[in-house]
Design a protein around this motif. Structure first.
Motif, PDB file in Angstrom:
ATOM      1  N   LEU A   1      10.902 -34.145  72.587  1.00  0.00           N
ATOM      2  CA  LEU A   1      11.024 -35.155  71.538  1.00  0.00           C
ATOM      3  C   LEU A   1      11.553 -34.524  70.257  1.00  0.00           C
ATOM      4  CD1 LEU A   1       7.848 -37.332  71.987  1.00  0.00           C
ATOM      5  CD2 LEU A   1      10.188 -38.101  72.083  1.00  0.00           C
TER       6      LEU A   1
ATOM      7  N   MET B   1      10.934 -46.358  74.090  1.00  0.00           N
ATOM      8  CA  MET B   1      11.722 -45.657  73.082  1.00  0.00           C
ATOM      9  C   MET B   1      12.822 -44.842  73.735  1.00  0.00           C
ATOM     10  SD  MET B   1      11.036 -42.120  71.481  1.00  0.00           S
ATOM     11  CE  MET B   1      12.222 -41.446  72.537  1.00  0.00           C
ATOM     12  N   ASN B   2      12.506 -44.255  74.883  1.00  0.00           N
ATOM     13  CA  ASN B   2      13.484 -43.439  75.579  1.00  0.00           C
ATOM     14  C   ASN B   2      14.700 -44.262  75.969  1.00  0.00           C
ATOM     15  OD1 ASN B   2      13.828 -40.806  76.285  1.00  0.00           O
ATOM     16  ND2 ASN B   2      13.267 -41.151  78.405  1.00  0.00           N
TER      17      ASN B   2
ATOM     18  N   ASP C   1       8.637 -42.350  64.979  1.00  0.00           N
ATOM     19  CA  ASP C   1       7.475 -43.211  65.158  1.00  0.00           C
ATOM     20  C   ASP C   1       6.694 -42.825  66.398  1.00  0.00           C
ATOM     21  OD1 ASP C   1       9.078 -46.241  63.932  1.00  0.00           O
ATOM     22  OD2 ASP C   1       8.037 -44.622  62.912  1.00  0.00           O
ATOM     23  N   MET C   2       7.409 -42.477  67.471  1.00  0.00           N
ATOM     24  CA  MET C   2       6.720 -42.083  68.692  1.00  0.00           C
ATOM     25  C   MET C   2       5.965 -40.776  68.506  1.00  0.00           C
ATOM     26  SD  MET C   2       6.614 -44.030  71.081  1.00  0.00           S
ATOM     27  CE  MET C   2       6.528 -45.420  69.987  1.00  0.00           C
TER      28      MET C   2
ATOM     29  N   GLN D   1       0.433 -45.288  75.399  1.00  0.00           N
ATOM     30  CA  GLN D   1       1.424 -44.481  74.695  1.00  0.00           C
ATOM     31  C   GLN D   1       2.568 -44.115  75.633  1.00  0.00           C
ATOM     32  OE1 GLN D   1      -0.992 -41.325  73.260  1.00  0.00           O
ATOM     33  NE2 GLN D   1      -1.519 -42.367  71.361  1.00  0.00           N
TER      34      GLN D   1
ATOM     35  N   ARG E   1       4.958 -46.982  75.679  1.00  0.00           N
ATOM     36  CA  ARG E   1       5.781 -47.067  74.477  1.00  0.00           C
ATOM     37  C   ARG E   1       6.845 -45.977  74.459  1.00  0.00           C
ATOM     38  NH1 ARG E   1       2.083 -47.984  69.270  1.00  0.00           N
ATOM     39  NH2 ARG E   1       4.112 -48.066  68.306  1.00  0.00           N
ATOM     40  N   LEU E   2       6.476 -44.788  74.939  1.00  0.00           N
ATOM     41  CA  LEU E   2       7.444 -43.696  74.973  1.00  0.00           C
ATOM     42  C   LEU E   2       8.597 -44.034  75.904  1.00  0.00           C
ATOM     43  CD1 LEU E   2       5.181 -40.564  74.977  1.00  0.00           C
ATOM     44  CD2 LEU E   2       7.073 -40.959  73.458  1.00  0.00           C
TER      45      LEU E   2
ATOM     46  N   VAL F   1       2.855 -41.555  66.836  1.00  0.00           N
ATOM     47  CA  VAL F   1       1.858 -42.177  67.703  1.00  0.00           C
ATOM     48  C   VAL F   1       1.144 -41.130  68.540  1.00  0.00           C
ATOM     49  CG1 VAL F   1       1.683 -43.574  69.778  1.00  0.00           C
ATOM     50  CG2 VAL F   1       2.830 -44.478  67.802  1.00  0.00           C
TER      51      VAL F   1
ATOM     52  N   HIS G   1      12.924 -44.242  65.383  1.00  0.00           N
ATOM     53  CA  HIS G   1      12.138 -44.615  66.557  1.00  0.00           C
ATOM     54  C   HIS G   1      11.476 -43.387  67.158  1.00  0.00           C
ATOM     55  CE1 HIS G   1      13.692 -48.654  66.553  1.00  0.00           C
ATOM     56  NE2 HIS G   1      14.902 -48.178  66.421  1.00  0.00           N
ATOM     57  N   VAL G   2      12.224 -42.284  67.201  1.00  0.00           N
ATOM     58  CA  VAL G   2      11.655 -41.042  67.755  1.00  0.00           C
ATOM     59  C   VAL G   2      10.521 -40.551  66.869  1.00  0.00           C
ATOM     60  CG1 VAL G   2      12.220 -38.714  68.493  1.00  0.00           C
ATOM     61  CG2 VAL G   2      13.908 -40.495  68.678  1.00  0.00           C
TER      62      VAL G   2
ATOM     63  N   ARG H   1       4.603 -37.387  61.509  1.00  0.00           N
ATOM     64  CA  ARG H   1       6.006 -37.448  61.905  1.00  0.00           C
ATOM     65  C   ARG H   1       6.645 -36.083  62.007  1.00  0.00           C
ATOM     66  NH1 ARG H   1       9.082 -42.032  60.064  1.00  0.00           N
ATOM     67  NH2 ARG H   1      10.390 -40.546  59.001  1.00  0.00           N
TER      68      ARG H   1
END
Lengths: 393, 351, 156
Positions: free
Chosen positions: A101, A171-172, A136-137, A164, A167-168, A140, A133-134, A145
């Motif tokens: 990430l 985002m990916n 934010d992940m 999670q 959500r990841l 999380v 977006h990255v 950040r």
């Protein structure tokens, strides 16, 4: 205007971090380039010696903001190697996930900065918007950040829940779609291509001789990646390709970074699909027996080397960090020869400079092995003398 | 009567002063230039999915004025080795020429006889090229390496875009020129006449599309905006020719750039899009044609400025050698093509 | 290498022109941080056992643990937030789980405002005293009734 010498740096809009380059110019062409480093030196290696290993993790994190996991991971790998700990597989997978990430966010940042250096501000705004977006992940899964603090000696501090993971994955997918758009855009936009094609050439032989690392070397055809050459954190179980290009110019470096992004998304998908069950850490003693350990890590910018020497107490005896930007500087000076003044910012930006990683201590010694180390008192004395001599000037 | 003459002259003088300094003179131009800068910044921001200025005034409309006031209040530093007289006087020269250029463009229905005359198209283009030379002198007198490089790039770029700009602006004027003695060579280089012609024959406006595109690109180069902002490349030479300027002088230079933007867009709108001077429009007994011409002016210039902002967001910066190569390889031939089209059409249509 | 297309970014720009801007107008609009965001730390001093693990592990040395009263094992914590790097190592090190994260990140203030004292409440100290007194009384009673034998009563 033959033979004019101009400074770029330490403060210059092109450089995000302070470094002093001096160029010798002939009109708009660069004849020679010199670099002087050390503006971001903070005494971090000395700081390690005063802090315990646990405290040292957080200091290592703060060597750099963009590549923070790239410093904590080899640091804890060193400590675990000295303690002969067997880190659980789930922890190693989570470490790899955070590392990938971080690589994603760093390469998207680079794409924006490259766009900004050539005046393409729209690319800058769009890539940084998608990078959110990255970030934010990462927030999380780790609580912050930047400076994720996810590593600890013996494993990781936080686990990833199923929600999670979902959500990841989303985002990916989103980041992959956006990256494919940027590939289409950047290979078709003529103003961008004309600024980076055939600019900053580094031949393969030069890349090998000058020890270039990371995308800088891979763009000159040198197939080196620590994740494949010397796997850590279970990378030998994960399928991915090492991306190289053979154009040897900045376009090659951009292509390598962008296609590495695609590989990162593949790796993240694999990790999320195959996350092993188990603990996330094992208990580690505070005192580390005497020994030396050295570990390498593939940071977004290249090969990051950490060396640790322990002496049986709970504080390390010596920690040495060799950042990838430090290795790329000699190669940069070669690429800066015979370029235009207008190309200087993009050539410097093409190594993805992270000078705060690179400014570590060097101790020079002469052939007889004597080294000239000054104490604080000596330094003060010298500075007073110098000022007294040069006050008139 | 002996007394009426001086009074008539006083009214005339007041009218002239009002025209020159209030509307559409300095005060209106200041207000409109800052409004145009706000519009440009908002459009540029929206194209990049951002907001742009937001909090100063409603929707950020006073932001350029706030920037101007802030710069006026900052410390003014003159480098020790700079040529002080030249350094201090240059901002006023560039501002004066930009203001003078705008006066010649017929915005308002009422125009003074000495602001609209045959040949004023040439005068406007000439006056608009003075600020570029002033920037060169500003960079030269700063004795700073970055300023000198910016100054040289300014002149180099001038050699690139000036010819296509000129040719592109001349083409519609050639089409609009009147026949005299059976030859088409007596084109009337008067902006208001060109505008009147295209208002009367609106179907001829699309004919000039190539010239319109060339003029837009050349105007983008004149204003030193991306992709032609090599003279002012922030990441390479800090601020180009204006690196050493600060405080009030920098405020005046930035105002000059805004006024140049408005003048250039007004010129392009006047010559290519039909101008702003309408036939009389009446609502009952009230003569609304002045109001309408003002609205038309705002609409057409904002359209041109929106296209310029789009150009700014669309591309990266070209190197100075690439700019000159582009101008001579594509812009100048396109402008010549447009002139050829004008000549041929003139011969065919005999309007 | 793909074919070069001039103005390649035009469709994307025009599409985004009509979308809502991506900017969050902070501080008028706020985003909520996710769960377990590392914001300000809060203590529950009633649970603290005084092991000083948090003090030892803190990289910047922002925590001070002091005795709340000389006769009972209850502690106050002082948290110097202006030095804190919000790493959360104290949360991990604490064996009795008396430190927690909150999502509060709007923390700027003067040095005094950012030095936070978490004091053990007086009722809990009283309760601890009573408990200690009861235990001591019970121990003394047992001692009287039993033959003298080394009784390992932890000193309270």
């Amino acid at each position: 205007m033959p033979g004019i010498r101009i400074p770029i740096g330490p403060q210059h809009p092109a450089l995000k971090e302070p470094e002093s380059f001096t160029f010798e110019l002939d009109g708009e062409q660069v004849i020679n380039a010199e670099v002087r480093m050390g503006y971001a030196h903070r005494g971090i290696e000395k700081g390690f010696e005063d802090r315990t290993f646990i405290q040292g993790i957080y200091l290592a994190e703060r060597i750099c903001g963009i590549c923070s996991t790239s410093h904590t991971t080899p640091f804890v790998l060193n400590a675990e190697e000295l303690l002969k700990l067997e880190v659980p597989r789930r922890a190693q997978y989570i470490r790899a996930l955070t590392g990938e990430l971080e690589r994603v966010h760093s390469h998207l940042l680079w794409l924006g900065v490259a766009g900004h250096e050539v005046g393409f501000d729209s690319l800058f705004m769009y890539t940084w918007r998608d990078r959110e977006h990255v970030q934010d992940m990462l927030e999380v899964i780790s609580g912050n950040r930047v400076h994720y603090g996810i590593n600890t000696i013996g494993g990781v501090r936080r686990d990833i829940s199923t929600e999670q993971i979902g959500r990841l994955k989303e985002m990916n997918k989103l980041a992959l779609a956006r990256t494919e758009y940027y590939i289409r855009l950047c290979t078709a936009e003529p103003t961008f291509i004309s600024r980076i094609k055939d600019v900053g050439r580094l031949s393969k032989q030069d890349a090998l001789d000058l020890c270039a690392v990371g995308p800088m070397a891979r763009a000159s055809g040198v197939k080196r990646d620590v994740r494949k050459d010397d796997p850590y954190c279970c990378y030998d179980e994960m399928p991915f390709d090492v991306i190289t290009a053979d154009t040897c110019d900045i376009l090659g470096r951009a292509v390598v970074r962008v296609f590495e992004l695609i590989q990162c998304y593949k790796l993240i998908d694999f990790i999320l699909a195959n996350l092993p069950e188990g603990d996330i850490k094992i208990r580690a003693p505070r005192r580390i027996p005497p020994g030396e350990a050295i570990n390498r890590y593939e940071a977004p910018r290249g090969e990051n080397i950490h060396f640790m020497k322990s002496n049986g107490t709970d504080k390390p005896d010596r920690v040495k960090v060799r950042a990838p930007t430090y290795a790329n500087i000699p190669a940069t000076l070669v690429t800066l020869k015979n370029c235009f003044v207008a190309d200087i910012p993009i050539i410097v930006a093409a190594i993805d400079p992270c000078f705060c990683c690179a400014d570590r201590m060097i101790r020079l010694s002469d052939r007889k092995g004597r080294d000239d180390r000054w104490s604080w008192g000596q330094l003060q004395h010298y500075s007073r003398e110098w000022l007294a001599r040069n006050r008139r000037a | 009567m002996a007394g009426a003459e001086p009074e008539g002259m006083t009214v005339e003088v007041v009218k002239v002063l009002g025209y020159l300094f209030v509307f559409p003179g300095v005060v209106f131009l200041f207000a409109y230039a800052t409004f145009a800068e706000w519009f440009d910044r908002k459009v540029y921001a929206r194209l990049q999915n951002r907001i742009g200025p937001l909090h100063t005034g409603s929707g950020g409309i006073l932001q350029p004025v706030a920037d101007f006031i802030k710069l006026m209040s900052k410390e003014d530093i003159v480098p020790a080795q700079a040529d002080k007289g030249l350094f201090n006087a240059l901002p006023l020269f560039s501002l004066a020429s930009a203001l003078a250029a705008f006066i010649m463009i017929p915005v308002f229905r009422v125009s003074l006889p000495y602001t609209s005359f045959p040949g004023d198209l040439i005068v406007v283009v000439y006056l608009l090229s003075i600020p570029t030379i002033v920037y060169f002198l500003a960079g030269w007198s700063s004795t700073n390496y970055y300023a000198m490089v910016g100054a040289f790039r300014n002149l180099t770029q001038l050699f690139g875009y000036e010819v296509p700009l000129f040719l592109a602006l001349l083409a519609p004027a050639m089409l609009a020129g009147s026949w005299a003695n059976g030859t088409w060579l007596s084109a009337n280089w008067q902006i208001s006449e060109v505008g009147k012609f295209y208002m009367a024959h609106p179907y001829l406006i699309p004919v000039n599309i190539i010239g319109f595109v060339v003029a837009l690109i050349a105007l983008q180069a004149k204003l030193e905006r991306v992709p032609f902002d090599a003279p002012e490349a922030e990441t390479e030479i800090v601020a180009g020719a204006l690196t050493e300027y600060s405080g009030k002088k920098l405020a005046l230079f930035r105002l000059t750039v805004d006024i140049e933007m408005v003048t250039g867009s007004a010129l392009i709108a006047a010559v290519f899009l039909g101008g702003f001077v309408l036939a009389p429009v009446h609502l009952g007994t009230i003569d609304l044609s002045s109001l309408f011409s003002l609205l038309l002016f705002v609409a057409k210039t904002l359209f041109v400025i929106a296209l310029l902002s789009l150009g700014k967001a669309l591309m990266g910066r070209l190197r100075i050698d690439q700019t000159v190569a582009f101008s001579w390889r594509w812009l100048a031939p396109a402008a010549l093509l447009q002139i050829l089209i004008s000549i041929v059409l003139k011969g065919i249509l005999k309007v | 290498m793909a074919r070069l297309r001039p103005i390649a970014m035009l469709p994307e720009l025009l599409r985004n022109f009509f979308k809502k801007p991506n900017t969050v107008k902070y501080p008028f609009e706020k985003l909520t941080p996710p769960k377990d965001f590392r914001g300000k730390m809060v203590w529950e001093p009633e649970k603290c056992t005084g092991c000083l693990a948090c003090v030892r592990d803190c990289p910047t040395g922002v925590i001070d643990i002091n005795r709340a009263a000389p006769d009972v094992r209850k502690f106050n914590a002082t948290y110097r937030m202006y030095l804190c790097i919000f790493c959360g190592q104290c949360v991990d090190s604490c064996p009795v789980d008396c430190i927690h994260w909150t999502s509060n990140f709007e923390l700027a203030g003067s040095k005094d405002a950012m030095t936070i004292h978490y004091d053990c409440s007086p009722e809990v100290i009283e309760q601890a005293r009573k408990l200690a007194a009861e235990k001591a009384a019970a121990a003394a009673a047992q001692k009287k009734s039993e033959p003298p034998a080394p009784a390992d009563k932890p000193a309270v």
